[in-house]
Design a protein around this motif. Structure first.
Motif, mmCIF file in Angstrom:
data_model
loop_
_atom_site.group_PDB
_atom_site.id
_atom_site.type_symbol
_atom_site.label_atom_id
_atom_site.label_comp_id
_atom_site.label_asym_id
_atom_site.label_seq_id
_atom_site.Cartn_x
_atom_site.Cartn_y
_atom_site.Cartn_z
ATOM 1 N N SER A 71 46.233 33.756 51.507
ATOM 2 C CA SER A 71 45.980 32.419 50.977
ATOM 3 C C SER A 71 45.301 31.535 52.015
ATOM 4 C CB SER A 71 47.300 31.771 50.539
ATOM 5 O OG SER A 71 47.076 30.444 50.163
ATOM 6 N N GLU B 128 43.828 28.088 51.078
ATOM 7 C CA GLU B 128 43.449 27.115 50.049
ATOM 8 C C GLU B 128 42.522 26.036 50.597
ATOM 9 O OE1 GLU B 128 45.890 25.606 47.103
ATOM 10 O OE2 GLU B 128 47.245 27.313 47.032
ATOM 11 N N HIS C 174 48.162 22.034 46.030
ATOM 12 C CA HIS C 174 49.492 21.435 46.208
ATOM 13 C C HIS C 174 49.489 20.590 47.485
ATOM 14 C CE1 HIS C 174 50.144 24.790 43.522
ATOM 15 N NE2 HIS C 174 51.383 24.433 43.300
ATOM 16 N N GLN D 184 50.002 32.099 39.732
ATOM 17 C CA GLN D 184 49.630 31.261 40.882
ATOM 18 C C GLN D 184 49.851 31.986 42.210
ATOM 19 O OE1 GLN D 184 51.000 27.219 41.049
ATOM 20 N NE2 GLN D 184 50.395 26.775 38.958
ATOM 21 N N ASN E 216 46.003 35.088 44.875
ATOM 22 C CA ASN E 216 44.941 34.301 45.500
ATOM 23 C C ASN E 216 43.668 35.139 45.563
ATOM 24 O OD1 ASN E 216 46.567 31.904 46.488
ATOM 25 N ND2 ASN E 216 47.704 33.585 47.396
ATOM 26 N N HIS F 208 43.650 30.055 43.209
ATOM 27 C CA HIS F 208 44.514 30.702 42.227
ATOM 28 C C HIS F 208 44.460 29.908 40.932
ATOM 29 C CE1 HIS F 208 47.517 27.563 42.698
ATOM 30 N NE2 HIS F 208 47.439 27.702 44.008
ATOM 31 N N LEU G 34 45.725 27.685 37.811
ATOM 32 C CA LEU G 34 46.757 26.642 37.676
ATOM 33 C C LEU G 34 47.600 26.903 36.424
ATOM 34 C CD1 LEU G 34 44.845 23.377 38.634
ATOM 35 C CD2 LEU G 34 46.224 24.870 40.071
ATOM 36 N N GLN H 277 58.427 25.157 42.969
ATOM 37 C CA GLN H 277 57.574 25.484 44.117
ATOM 38 C C GLN H 277 57.879 24.568 45.309
ATOM 39 O OE1 GLN H 277 53.760 25.214 42.153
ATOM 40 N NE2 GLN H 277 53.527 27.446 42.081
ATOM 41 N N ASP I 48 40.403 21.394 35.796
ATOM 42 C CA ASP I 48 40.583 21.811 37.196
ATOM 43 C C ASP I 48 39.750 20.944 38.130
ATOM 44 O OD1 ASP I 48 42.284 23.812 36.449
ATOM 45 O OD2 ASP I 48 41.263 25.373 37.618
ATOM 46 N N GLU J 32 39.371 29.579 35.754
ATOM 47 C CA GLU J 32 40.413 29.033 34.868
ATOM 48 C C GLU J 32 39.899 28.979 33.430
ATOM 49 O OE1 GLU J 32 43.306 27.248 36.587
ATOM 50 O OE2 GLU J 32 44.262 27.635 34.675
#
Lengths: 106, 224
Positions: A29, A31, B2, B54, B57, B67, B69, B94, B150, B189
Motif C-alpha cells: 500500500s 496511498e 482515509h 478495500q 491495493n 483500492h 471504496l 477501520q 470517487d 470504481e
C-alpha cells in the motif's frame, strides 16, 4: 438453500478471495494521501492506539497467514456489525409499528 | 483516502463532523422507515464485501496504489441512506481496530467516502435513468456516478487538507494532488460498480427493487 442464502454465501466467498488476494498479491500500500503528506512533510499523530495497527498483529508483521486471519476475522466482524445495526434499526420499526397499531386499535 | 489523526485542524474536523452528523441523522431516519428484514443480509454481505475489497491495493500512477471504496455500488444497490450507514460501519471499524483513518477525522472521512462517495453516484445514476430510461442508462450512470463520486470525494479530502492550517500548502495544491490520482481510481470504481449492477440486473433484479432508482426501471421491464 434459499436464493438469499446463496447470495450471502457467494458474497462471503468473494470477500474471502479479496482478503487472500489483498494479503498475498496486492498487499503493498502506497496511498496517494500518504505520498501527499510525505511530500508536504506532515506526519500523523495518533490519539488512539488501535489493537491491530495497519491490519497486522503486533509481532507478526509481514506474516501472510496472520494477515489473512486478521482479514477474515475483520470481514466477519463487519458482516456481524452490519447485521446487528440492521436488525437494531429494523426492530425499532416493528416496535414502532406495533405501538402505533396498538394505539390505533386501543 | 482515509485521513489520519493529526492532518486536519480543529475547525475542519468540527465542520466535517457537523455535516456528517446531519447526514447520519437523516440516513438513520430514512433507513428506519424503509429497511426490511430481507434487505439486512444483503446489506451486511455488501458491506463485508467492500470492506474486504478495500484490502486489495492495486498500483496506479507515480508509484502509488489504490483500492476500491465500494460506496457507489452499495448506494446503487441499497439506496444512498443504507449506503451511508454501510460506509460508516466500515470506516468506524477501520479507524478503531486498525488505525486506518483517524478518530478526530472520522467526520471528514465519512463525509468524503460515506456522503460524497455515496450520494453523488446515486444522484448521477438517478439522473441518467430518468433521462434515458433503460438498463444501458443505468449502467452508464453507474460508471459515471462512481467515477465522479470517487473524484469528488478525493477533491473534498484535498480541500479539507488544504484548508487545514496543519498542511503548509494552499487548497489548490492538495486538491490537484488528490484529484489527479483519484481520477484513475474512479475509472476502476466505475467499472466495478457497473459490473456489480450488471450481474445483479441479470441474476437477481428483485434485489435492486430496494433502490428506488432501479425500481421504476425494473417495473417498466427496462432491459434494453
Amino acid at each position: 438453500m434459499s436464493r438469499d442464502s446463496r447470495l450471502v454465501l457467494a458474497g462471503i466467498i468473494v470477500s474471502l478471495i479479496s482478503v487472500i488476494m489483498g494479503s498475498v498479491l496486492l498487499s503493498q500500500s502506497a496511498e496517494t494521501l500518504d505520498k501527499v503528506a510525505e511530500h508536504f512533510d506532515v506526519e500523523a499523530t495518533s490519539i488512539w492506539n488501535p489493537p491491530i495497527p495497519d491490519y497486522e498483529i503486533p509481532g507478526y508483521e509481514g506474516d501472510v497467514q496472520a494477515n489473512i486471519a486478521v482479514g477474515v476475522a475483520s470481514t466477519f466482524l463487519v458482516f456481524a456489525a452490519t447485521l446487528l445495526v440492521g436488525r437494531g434499526l429494523s426492530r425499532r420499526i416493528r416496535a414502532g409499528a406495533g405501538e402505533t397499531s396498538a394505539l390505533t386499535e386501543g | 483516502m482515509h485521513i489520519p489523526d493529526g492532518f486536519l485542524d480543529f475547525t475542519v474536523c468540527a465542520v466535517t463532523y457537523a455535516g456528517t452528523i446531519l447526514f447520519w441523522a437523516l440516513s438513520l431516519r430514512k433507513v428506519k422507515a424503509s429497511l426490511t428484514d430481507r434487505q439486512i443480509p444483503l446489506m451486511a454481505t455488501l458491506t463485508a464485501m467492500f470492506f474486504a475489497a478495500q484490502m486489495m491495493n492495486y498500483p496506479i500512477i507515480g508509484g502509488t496504489t489504490a483500492h476500491l471504496l465500494g460506496g457507489p455500488a452499495v448506494a446503487l444497490t441499497l439506496g444512498p441512506y443504507a449506503g451511508m450507514i454501510s460506509m460508516t460501519i466500515i470506516l468506524v471499524i477501520q479507524a478503531l481496530f486498525f488505525g486506518d483513518g483517524g478518530v478526530t477525522t472520522l467526520g471528514a472521512n465519512v463525509w468524503n467516502m460515506g456522503v460524497v462517495g455515496v450520494f453523488v453516484p446515486y444522484a448521477v445514476c438517478l439522473a441518467s435513468v430518468k433521462l434515458w430510461k433503460s438498463s444501458r442508462a443505468l449502467l452508464a450512470g453507474a460508471f459515471a456516478g462512481a467515477f465522479l463520486g470517487d473524484l469528488l470525494a478525493a477533491i473534498f479530502a484535498g480541500l479539507e487538507l488544504g484548508l487545514s492550517t496543519i498542511f503548509p500548502y494552499a487548497a489548490p495544491v492538495a486538491v490537484a494532488a488528490m484529484g489527479i490520482h483519484h481520477s484513475v481510481i474512479g475509472v476502476g470504481e466505475g467499472i466495478v460498480t457497473a459490473g456489480v449492477l450488471k450481474v445483479l440486473l441479470k441474476s437477481r433484479p428483485d434485489l435492486l427493487q430496494y433502490s428506488s432508482l432501479t425500481q421504476n426501471l425494473i417495473q417498466q421491464g427496462g432491459s434494453r
